[in-house]
Scaffold this active site. Sequence first.
Site, mmCIF file in Angstrom:
data_model
loop_
_atom_site.group_PDB
_atom_site.id
_atom_site.type_symbol
_atom_site.label_atom_id
_atom_site.label_comp_id
_atom_site.label_asym_id
_atom_site.label_seq_id
_atom_site.Cartn_x
_atom_site.Cartn_y
_atom_site.Cartn_z
ATOM 1 N N ASN A 45 7.506 8.065 -2.555
ATOM 2 C CA ASN A 45 7.143 7.278 -3.740
ATOM 3 C C ASN A 45 8.221 6.254 -4.066
ATOM 4 O O ASN A 45 7.939 5.093 -4.370
ATOM 5 C CB ASN A 45 6.952 8.200 -4.949
ATOM 6 N N HIS A 97 -12.067 -2.456 -4.935
ATOM 7 C CA HIS A 97 -11.546 -1.104 -5.148
ATOM 8 C C HIS A 97 -12.639 -0.140 -5.608
ATOM 9 O O HIS A 97 -12.405 1.053 -5.758
ATOM 10 C CB HIS A 97 -10.414 -1.167 -6.187
#
Length: 689
Positions: free
Chosen positions: A43, A434
């Site tokens: 991350n 998306h």
Amino acid sequence: MPQQFNPRDVTWLGFNARVLQEAMDKSVPIHLRIRFLGIFSNNLDEFFRVRVAGLKRAMDFKQKVLAESFYDAPSKILQKINKLVINQQEDFDRTWKDVQREMAKEKVFIKDYKHLTTNQKEFVIKYFDEEVESNVIPILLHDNKPMPYLREKSLFIGVAMRRKEWQYESQYAIIEVPVTANGRFVLLPTDDKEQKDVMLLEDVIIYNLPHIFSYFGYDEFTAHCFKVTKDAEFDLDNDIKTTLADKIEKGVKSRRKGKPTRFVFDKEMDKALLEFLIKKLNLNKRDSIIPGQKIHNFRHFMDFPDVFKAYQKPVERSSFIHPEFANKQRVTDVIIKKDVLLTFPYHSYDSVIDLLRESAMDPDVKSIQITAYRLASSSKIVNALINAVRNGKEVTVMLELRARFDEENNLEWKERLELEGVKVLLGIPNKKVHAKLCVIKKRVNNRTIQYGFVSTGNFNEKTAKIYGDHLLMTSNRVIMADINKVFNVLSKPKADPTPALKTCKSLLVCPQFMREKIIAHIDKEIEEAKAGRKAEMIIKVNSLSDKTLILKLYEAAEAGVDTKMIVRGIYCAVNQKYFKKKIYAISIVDEYLEHARVMYFYNKGAENMYISSADWMTRNLDYRIEAATPILQKNLKKELKELLEIQLQDNVKARILDKNMRNEYVESDKKQKIRSQIETYNYLKNQKY
């Protein structure tokens, strides 16, 4: 004046701190603690590649202008980021030491090149000679030559070499650790059958440095690892003669030239070599130069070898077939009659695959249209679609080539799908697609029947095992009509999508239209609250940063609307003293990645509910094609609300998100999350359909 917004990037680091808390928790199985350390590291790498890189680019512009969009001056945010990251790195290092102590109790050890037995030394020399040496390319560094290209995401060994008769002179070199070719972990032979010794590939190489550089006659070596994180953004040129696919391919290659945004090194590294590398990389005090421990690129630890004692997975972490499909021959027959809401990873994803496989073989099915953002590496979804083409169906896939860090994979999928005869759509200019949509059409007795699904998550059977998402299977005519409108827009890339999408009657769609509808729903709750009647909202998203919607939430809180939020990551809202009823917002980070987006509005008891692909972020609402579908059946509305309430059964203040971003770990917090997961499993398992 009180602070109105939390800076987005600072709140994201709060989310990653909660990931690290999972690794800190000793009640989490050891292999999962290691995995959470890997997730935290991965991350953070992506954060520096994207967000920190963006802040650094922003510093080239006027700070006052950008402070409005970043919620603070980029230079100030970067200062906060560097401070937080260094503190988190210290927590990470302490946690890794604690994890290693727990590993030792299970007789699992990380062995470095200094602590090998005689047999292990012989093994490491032989392994290097037979498996690794051909992939090792040492590069000598010189003052008068430019720094060689350092590949993004790679791990490097910085080597300082000397001869004993040289007192002050050193030769420097770097070696890229060939993880892709050889893997990161090497299992060593041991005399104790119960003991497991694991060696990192960089230590295998370091042990063999005298052999690698034997030509030069060096007799002293110091070697330490480092990595460089680069700006991952790339611009798409406006050459109308170039296809989008070609632009994406060119952009991916241009990432090689990205400016470094972070330099992480072993704090024991040779000081002269460290200064040499910093100079060659053109780094300065504004850059993130972070001293760390011996091990870097910890993301590989997400795939740490399975060397621990057998772990019995609790039943609530095992998926099951949705009761509506259990003991049924065809998924299709069920959803043509009624809507079915799947909740992953509790419900099995097999039902989605089965629906597409049935459609591929059904002689009455004429066409399948589906969106694809991030596909599994060996995608069963793609296999079913290819099978459909081979069975004479017309298959259309909207493939988003601009899915960040999946661009290369999606280019490969594009080529394979087109070779099989699938019609591949690439979206519209300047808008990512998306939305998670699928519509299947079949012709029976001169009548067209349409059915399909809308999801909060990607159509990816692998991530469906660890991501918390919802997927609605339906044959509702109005929903299907709206999905067709979205695909009609996607098939005409030069057209403005807004007018056509605004005609949708059931789906809330982006760009822009979804925000308008959300505001309209909030305004109804505000009106009810002001009239002294019940007003309630429950919002679940991954991120909250859209200024317009945050201000609307403030207006609702000021009016007294009961607002509850489950926000996994970015949370830019701040509770204000003047609110009549403060916003209650929590964050959940656990073994499953919370990924679902859900909206609930009481609406005088009518209870409007939606599941959505869109987060409450400006990029999603204004610059993407997104879709939220209403949940229309009363039993499914009830189920979804009760699932939200299970997660909201939490009085632990450490998980509440407020302007101080209090996210300290407490034991009771972990117990609550485990209870929430068990209760969700039991609730779904015991539903009567």
